[in-house]
Write an enzyme that holds these catalytic residues in place. Structure first.
Site, short mmCIF file in Angstrom:
data_model
loop_
_atom_site.label_atom_id
_atom_site.label_comp_id
_atom_site.label_asym_id
_atom_site.label_seq_id
_atom_site.Cartn_x
_atom_site.Cartn_y
_atom_site.Cartn_z
N ASP A 1 0.87 -1.17 0.00
CA ASP A 1 0.00 0.00 0.00
C ASP A 1 0.92 1.24 0.00
O ASP A 1 2.12 1.13 0.30
CB ASP A 1 -0.88 -0.04 1.26
CG ASP A 1 -1.71 1.22 1.43
OD1 ASP A 1 -2.33 1.65 0.43
OD2 ASP A 1 -1.73 1.77 2.55
N LEU A 2 0.39 2.38 -0.34
CA LEU A 2 1.22 3.60 -0.41
C LEU A 2 1.05 4.49 0.83
O LEU A 2 1.97 4.63 1.64
CB LEU A 2 0.84 4.39 -1.67
CG LEU A 2 1.49 5.77 -1.81
CD1 LEU A 2 3.00 5.66 -2.01
CD2 LEU A 2 0.86 6.55 -2.96
N ASP A 3 -0.14 5.08 0.96
CA ASP A 3 -0.38 6.08 2.00
C ASP A 3 -0.31 5.44 3.39
O ASP A 3 -1.08 4.53 3.69
CB ASP A 3 -1.76 6.72 1.81
CG ASP A 3 -1.88 7.46 0.49
OD1 ASP A 3 -0.95 8.19 0.14
OD2 ASP A 3 -2.91 7.30 -0.21
N THR B 1 1.57 10.17 3.94
CA THR B 1 0.47 10.87 3.27
C THR B 1 -0.89 10.55 3.89
O THR B 1 -1.85 11.29 3.65
CB THR B 1 0.48 10.54 1.78
OG1 THR B 1 0.90 9.17 1.62
CG2 THR B 1 1.44 11.44 1.02
N LYS C 1 -8.97 5.33 6.38
CA LYS C 1 -7.73 4.87 5.74
C LYS C 1 -8.03 3.78 4.72
O LYS C 1 -8.79 2.84 5.01
CB LYS C 1 -6.75 4.34 6.79
CG LYS C 1 -6.10 5.42 7.61
CD LYS C 1 -5.11 4.82 8.60
CE LYS C 1 -4.50 5.92 9.47
NZ LYS C 1 -3.68 5.34 10.55
N SER D 1 -2.71 0.63 -4.41
CA SER D 1 -3.16 1.83 -3.70
C SER D 1 -4.58 2.22 -4.09
O SER D 1 -4.98 2.06 -5.24
CB SER D 1 -2.21 2.99 -4.01
OG SER D 1 -2.72 4.20 -3.48
N ALA D 2 -5.30 2.78 -3.12
CA ALA D 2 -6.65 3.29 -3.37
C ALA D 2 -6.64 4.72 -3.89
O ALA D 2 -7.69 5.30 -4.16
CB ALA D 2 -7.47 3.22 -2.09
N LYS E 1 -10.97 -0.94 -1.92
CA LYS E 1 -10.83 -1.71 -0.68
C LYS E 1 -12.03 -1.40 0.22
O LYS E 1 -12.47 -0.27 0.21
CB LYS E 1 -9.53 -1.30 0.04
CG LYS E 1 -8.27 -1.48 -0.82
CD LYS E 1 -7.07 -0.79 -0.18
CE LYS E 1 -5.86 -0.82 -1.12
NZ LYS E 1 -4.67 -0.15 -0.55
N GLU F 1 -0.08 -3.29 4.72
CA GLU F 1 -1.20 -2.34 4.81
C GLU F 1 -1.25 -1.61 6.15
O GLU F 1 -1.00 -2.22 7.19
CB GLU F 1 -2.52 -3.12 4.65
CG GLU F 1 -3.14 -3.03 3.28
CD GLU F 1 -3.66 -1.66 2.91
OE1 GLU F 1 -3.72 -0.77 3.79
OE2 GLU F 1 -4.01 -1.44 1.75
N ASP F 2 -1.63 -0.34 6.12
CA ASP F 2 -1.85 0.40 7.37
C ASP F 2 -3.33 0.60 7.64
O ASP F 2 -3.69 1.25 8.62
CB ASP F 2 -1.17 1.77 7.32
CG ASP F 2 -1.90 2.73 6.39
OD1 ASP F 2 -2.30 2.29 5.28
OD2 ASP F 2 -2.10 3.89 6.76
#
Ligand code: BG6
Ligand code: MG
Length: 213
Positions: free
Chosen positions: A8-10, A16, A44, A113-114, A144, A168-169
């Site tokens: 995942d990115l953020d 971010t 999130k 990423s979403a 997601k 994932e966060d």
């Protein structure tokens, strides 16, 4: 057994997730609602449209379709202001070492990423070329916690889901990984991320030797 990694990115690669929160908090304040960190755990990993619907339900407010679209744009403009100064140093702790390890072990790597801003953020932090596949909100129909993001990434890497490990966060992202028959590493607290098989503070804490087992 070979493993592929989907990140995942953020909130996993860079901070971010906090910028998304600040922009949503500003919009929610206009609706007379004080967005809390607890609310934010539910935001999130959630798409821009679904996030605004959730915030409107919290604020007990409804908008015309035109105002809804306008507020999506305003939130994104605020978010873009917050990320515009980001550069390669603005990755979370442990990220450079994690990417070096992935490269030296030749582990197939995808982004899942979403965010519609994923390519821009990855370019800013200098990691856009580190991925074998990139899946963002522009490529999928179901966000997601639906598994489509991660299943598309696995497919692009040419790996069966059971051989993919997702980092994932977000609770929505962990659910998406499990729904796709993938294992999830939670970046955050166990209480926020039920279902992940381990919980780390950041990517730097990941033990690559554990992939052998
Ligand atoms: C996710 C974030 O990665 O992307 C969410 O966790 C965000 O907070 C979502 O709302 C959509 O991002 P964007 O950049 O398309 O508005
Ligand atoms: Mg995230």
């Amino acid at each position: 057994m070979m493993t592929a990694i989907i990140l995942d990115l953020d909130g996993v690669i860079c901070d971010t997730a906090h910028f998304h929160f600040l922009a949503w908090e500003r919009l929610a304040a206009e609706y007379g609602y004080a967005l809390t960190q607890e609310n934010n755990e539910k935001l999130k990993g959630v798409s821009r449209v679904d996030s605004l619907k959730f915030i409107l339900s919290l604020a007990n407010k409804s908008l015309s379709e035109a105002d809804f679209q306008a507020d999506l744009i305003r939130k994104n403009e605020w978010y873009l202001e917050l990320v515009q100064h980001m550069g390669p140093k603005d990755v979370l702790p442990g990220v450079p070492a994690f990417f070096e390890e992935v490269a030296s072990r030749r582990i197939p790597l995808a982004l899942g990423s979403a965010s519609k801003n994923a390519n821009m953020v990855l370019t800013r932090v200098g990691l856009i070329d580190a991925f074998d596949a990139i899946v963002d909100a522009g490529q999928i129909t179901h966000g997601k916690p639906h598994p489509e993001t991660f299943l598309t990434a696995a497919d692009m890497l040419g790996f069966p889901p059971s051989q993919c490990l997702v980092f994932e966060d977000s609770a929505a992202g962990v659910q998406a990984a499990l729904a796709g028959n993938m294992k999830a590493v939670g970046i955050g607290l166990q209480s926020d991320l039920p279902g992940a098989y381990i919980h780390l503070n950041n990517l730097g804490e990941f033990d690559f030797d554990s992939l052998e087992n």
